[in-house]
Every structure is written in C-alpha cells, then in structure tokens.
Design an enzyme around this catalytic site. Structure first.
Site, short mmCIF file in Angstrom:
data_model
loop_
_atom_site.label_atom_id
_atom_site.label_comp_id
_atom_site.label_asym_id
_atom_site.label_seq_id
_atom_site.Cartn_x
_atom_site.Cartn_y
_atom_site.Cartn_z
N LEU A 64 0.73 -1.36 0.08
CA LEU A 64 0.36 -0.13 0.20
C LEU A 64 1.14 1.09 -0.06
O LEU A 64 0.09 2.45 -0.54
CB LEU A 64 -1.05 0.09 1.39
CG LEU A 64 -1.72 -1.31 1.02
CD1 LEU A 64 -2.73 -0.83 2.15
CD2 LEU A 64 -3.14 -0.93 0.05
N ASN A 100 7.73 -2.65 3.98
CA ASN A 100 8.67 -1.97 2.91
C ASN A 100 8.46 -0.91 2.41
O ASN A 100 8.37 -0.66 1.46
CB ASN A 100 8.99 -3.22 2.07
CG ASN A 100 7.91 -2.89 0.54
OD1 ASN A 100 7.17 -3.08 0.90
ND2 ASN A 100 8.82 -3.26 -0.29
N HIS A 185 10.20 -13.65 1.72
CA HIS A 185 10.19 -13.46 0.56
C HIS A 185 12.13 -14.01 0.79
O HIS A 185 13.12 -13.88 0.92
CB HIS A 185 10.90 -12.03 0.46
CG HIS A 185 11.33 -11.08 -1.11
ND1 HIS A 185 10.46 -10.54 -1.74
CD2 HIS A 185 12.29 -11.50 -1.35
CE1 HIS A 185 11.21 -10.41 -3.04
NE2 HIS A 185 13.10 -11.11 -2.18
N ASN A 286 10.27 -9.37 -8.89
CA ASN A 286 11.31 -9.98 -8.00
C ASN A 286 10.52 -10.53 -7.00
O ASN A 286 9.83 -10.25 -6.34
CB ASN A 286 11.96 -9.14 -7.52
CG ASN A 286 13.30 -9.94 -6.79
OD1 ASN A 286 13.61 -11.11 -7.21
ND2 ASN A 286 13.93 -9.19 -5.16
N ASP A 313 0.68 -9.73 -4.54
CA ASP A 313 1.91 -9.18 -4.80
C ASP A 313 1.88 -7.63 -5.44
O ASP A 313 2.75 -7.38 -6.50
CB ASP A 313 3.39 -9.58 -4.75
CG ASP A 313 4.24 -8.88 -4.73
OD1 ASP A 313 4.36 -7.80 -4.29
OD2 ASP A 313 5.38 -9.91 -4.94
N HIS A 317 4.00 1.71 -9.37
CA HIS A 317 4.89 2.06 -8.95
C HIS A 317 4.40 2.91 -9.75
O HIS A 317 3.82 2.85 -10.95
CB HIS A 317 6.56 1.24 -9.70
CG HIS A 317 7.02 0.37 -8.85
ND1 HIS A 317 7.97 0.77 -7.57
CD2 HIS A 317 7.04 -0.85 -8.70
CE1 HIS A 317 8.18 -0.47 -7.12
NE2 HIS A 317 7.25 -1.77 -7.43
N GLY A 332 8.18 -4.95 -9.77
CA GLY A 332 6.84 -4.98 -9.57
C GLY A 332 5.63 -4.63 -9.97
O GLY A 332 6.31 -3.95 -10.76
O1 DOR Z 1 8.94 -6.98 -7.95
C1 DOR Z 1 8.55 -7.29 -6.52
N1 DOR Z 1 8.00 -5.75 -5.96
N2 DOR Z 1 8.26 -8.05 -5.55
C2 DOR Z 1 8.73 -7.06 -4.67
O2 DOR Z 1 9.20 -8.53 -3.02
C3 DOR Z 1 8.85 -6.46 -3.87
C4 DOR Z 1 7.71 -5.16 -4.61
C5 DOR Z 1 8.00 -4.37 -4.13
O3 DOR Z 1 7.47 -3.51 -3.27
O4 DOR Z 1 7.48 -3.51 -5.25
#
Ligand code: DOR
Length: 434
Positions: A64, A100, A185, A286, A313, A317, A332
């Site tokens: 989020l 994160n 992870h 990832n 997941d 972005h 991501g």
């Molecule tokens: O692709 C990913 N994006 N893998 C992750 O483990 C973190 C995530 C992100 O926070 O954008």
C-alpha cells in the site's frame, strides 16, 4: 436494522455446490441463505441474475506504500485510500499490507496508524504485516513481543530475504514463542547479484543479467533446516520455480508447519513473454517470471494444494520508477484489479483448475492458513461477499484502475469474469454501475 438481499446467486463457498441461492444480509452478517425468496424482504435488493457470488477475497500480500516520507511524485503514488479502493474493486475484502515503506512498519505507532487509516476509508480490512528486522535492515530483530501484544500474526522483510543464518534462527525461535508466522521473501542476495529477469535462455537472448532460480530455493532449503529445529509457522511468499514447489511438497509431507502463496502473474506468464513485451519494465518483478516448466509446475501445485493460496503482490510504481532501462526500473506489477478475471480466464476457462479451486485459493485457504475468521459464506458469519460476472468480457485498461499504479503486463488483454459488487461486513463498498 439494515438489510440487503442478493437474488439468484451462483454461490461458491466451502460447502457443496447448490443451484441458485438467495442471500439475505442483516446488518453485518449473513442471516439467511435459501433457494426461495418467498418471505424474504430487504431494504435493498440486487438481482445478480446467476452471477458468481464468492466469499470476499483475501490477499495476504499487498503493497500500500504507506507511510511514505518521501515527497517526490506524491500524487502518483499509491496510498491507503487508493490501494484499499483498488482492492474493493477487485473483489477483495481483506488484504495484508507489507512493511517495505518509508519508514518501514516495525513500531507500535506505525502499526496503529496503518490500522486507523484503513478504518477511515472503509473499503476493506487491512492487516499490517510488520518487519522481521528493525528498519528492515536484516541486522537485528524487531520487537516480536510487542507484535504479539498488538495482535500481529505475520511478519516479513518482503522486498528482500533474510540472508544472515543467525538472525533467521533467532527469528524462528522468537516467532515460535510469540505465535508469529514468518512470511519470507526467499532470495539469497549474492546469488541474484543485481539481475533483472530470470537467468536462462531468454535473459541470454536479451542480454540482461539474470536472477537464477537457486537464489529462491536455496533460501527455502536453509529456512526449512531451521524450521525443523524451531518449528515456527513458515510461509513462502511469491513462490516462482519448480524446485521451490518440490521443497514445499516434501516439507508438508514431513509435517513441517509450512505454507506457500503464488502470484497471478507467475501462474499466467513466463520468461518467454518478455520476448514480445512492448514495455519490458512492466514484466519486471521479483522474483522474476521463470520458465514455462516452472509456470506449469506452479499451476499444478496450486491445483493439488501444495501451494495454499494466491496472493497478488500488488506492487504499484510510478511511471518515473518504471520508465528506465531494465536494470534501473523498479521491480513489481499491480494485481488487485485484474487478479480474478485474469485467473478465471487463464486457469478456469482453459480447464487447468476448477472454479471452486480458484475461489478457495483466493479466500477460504488464506483464512485457513492464517486462522482468519473470514473467507467463507455462512449464516451468522460476517457478510463479506464478492460478485463476479463470469460472462462479462472486457479488455484490461490500466487508465481505468483506481490504483495509482498502472504498471501491469496485462494491458489490452481480453478477460472474462469481472467483479460487479463487493460487500464488506454487510456494507456495499463497491458496485459497478448497474
Ligand atoms: O516485485 C516486487 N516488488 N517484489 C517484491 O518483493 C517487492 C515489491 C515492491 O515492493 O515493489
């Protein structure tokens, strides 16, 4: 007293499949499920005309992006309002959010503020999953005792794996004492070594540095060794390759307390899809998309139950973070608003898994693994329900997403089975214009 009646529902829940049902909701709970609407009356009625009605979907892996101390491109970044609204549009009524963030969620204050912010917007339930290590630095453990007192049940450093054996052993010991599930992870960082996509023939062809599959499964192997000695509940996030599936299958057969999730994109795509991608950064995540054989092993493991659940997941972005060369672009993809139609179209309509299995892996199974009191439709239980129109076909249009993230690899794809109504605790939180 508030009442809602859903008429002519094709209901899929934990029980046996029946013909069309009618569901009466009284205040926050399902008060009646029956085959006839005689004597059922409600303030609001929806005739869903044979649409699929499922338990409100559960997604244990969502970013989020809140809190966010940075001030760059704030309007373009996901926040609790946009992310939870995107969840409700996708048919999700419960989501777990990742730590994160900036700063990482690892204090009592931040846990409280995530919970409060989610309540303010009311689109869906948000379960905070705070960090395993302080500030997610992988060096010292966060305060697991405080987590326990705050009713936290899952912890993760998602975005990176815990590489230090000593810290991971400590984490298992303390997680066991405090009834916490370690959500890992799995990535040995020196093996992924700055790679951007799966290490294999496609990476060679595209001349892009690769992330090998053993970066994932070597960490799972190490963690299972620790789990044998200190059997805290262990959950593998976004599993991506067949070797990892084999490890989870054997660990379950051995009786270890393990579970696993897989993302919609790993179930549908593989590294060969990168060869025809028109915008490669939207195929970068990832763990990366692996081979066809890996993808098929994931689908099979999902069907058989070796993989317990689907988790998106959802990783929004901004275009600025994506519009870079493949090594510099952020990892991501978004997933909340396309997950169900994507999987219905690619797994159910192609007869790879049944509709019941899909619904179960997106609701009931997550509730079972994490002991959540939601995830099914039963009289007397919280009225968390989602409605999907299985015959509705539509192309994926990222510009129509309410998520601020438009970074999907599925733009323009024709999909069936779109959501039309989401109900959380008896309240309509999203409805399509009927
Ligand atoms: O692709 C990913 N994006 N893998 C992750 O483990 C973190 C995530 C992100 O926070 O954008």
């Amino acid at each position: 007293m508030n009442t809602i009646l859903l008429k002519n529902c094709q209901l899929i829940s934990a029980g046996p499949e029946v013909g069309l049902s009618n569901i009466l909701i009284t205040d926050n709970v399902v008060s009646n499920i029956c085959s006839s609407t005689k004597r059922l009356q409600a303030q609001k009625e929806y005739d869903v005309r044979g649409a699929l009605v499922t338990p409100g979907l559960i997604d244990m892996h969502v970013h989020l992006r809140w809190p966010d101390k940075s001030s760059i491109n704030k309007d373009l970044k996901e926040n609790i309002k946009s992310g939870t609204e995107a969840a409700s549009r996708g048919g999700f009524t419960t989501i777990a959010c990742m730590p994160n963030t900036n700063p990482p969620i690892c204090t009592a204050e931040l846990i409280d503020s995530v919970r409060e912010a989610a309540l303010e917007h009311k689109f869906c339930r948000v379960i905070p999953i705070p960090a395993i290590t302080k500030q997610m630095k992988g060096k010292t453990l966060a305060d697991f005792n405080m987590y326990h007192h705050k009713d936290i049940f899952g912890i993760t450093d998602d975005g990176r794996g815990i590489n230090c054996d000593k810290i991971m052993t400590e984490a298992f010991k303390k997680a066991l004492e405090n009834h916490l599930t370690i959500m890992q992870h799995c990535e040995v960082s020196h093996l992924s070594n700055g790679g951007a996509i799966h290490k294999g023939e496609v990476a060679e062809q595209l001349e892009i540095a690769g992330i090998p599959a053993d970066a994932e499964y070597e960490m799972i192997k190490r963690d299972l060794e620790i789990c044998r000695k200190h059997p805290a509940q262990y959950h593998v996030m976004h599993i991506s390759c067949k070797e990892s599936v084999d490890l989870i299958r054997s660990a379950k057969a051995e009786g270890l307390p393990v579970s696993a999730e897989v993302t919609p994109h790993h179930l549908v795509l593989c590294d060969e899809d990168l060869l025809s991608a028109n915008f490669l950064p939207n195929f970068k995540m990832n763990p990366p998309l692996r081979t066809k054989q890996d993808r098929d092993a994931l689908v099979e493991a999902l069907d058989s139950g070796v993989i317990d659940m689907i988790a998106t997941d959802h990783a929004p972005h901004t275009i600025f973070d994506k519009q870079k060369d493949i090594h510099g672009a952020a990892f991501g993809v978004v997933g909340l608003e396309t997950a169900f139609p994507l999987l219905y179209t690619h797994l159910v309509l192609t007869n790879k898994i049944s509709l019941k299995t899909l619904v179960s892996r997106m609701s009931i199974d997550a509730a079972r693994v994490f002991h959540l009191p939601w995830g099914d439709i039963e009289e007397g239980h919280s009225a968390d329900l989602s409605v999907f129109e299985l015959k509705r076909v539509q192309e994926v249009d990222p510009e129509s997403f309410v998520s601020k993230g438009k970074n999907t690899p599925f733009a323009g794809m024709k999909l069936w089975g779109w959501p039309s109504l989401t109900i959380l605790k008896g309240n309509v939180v999203w409805e399509k214009k009927w």
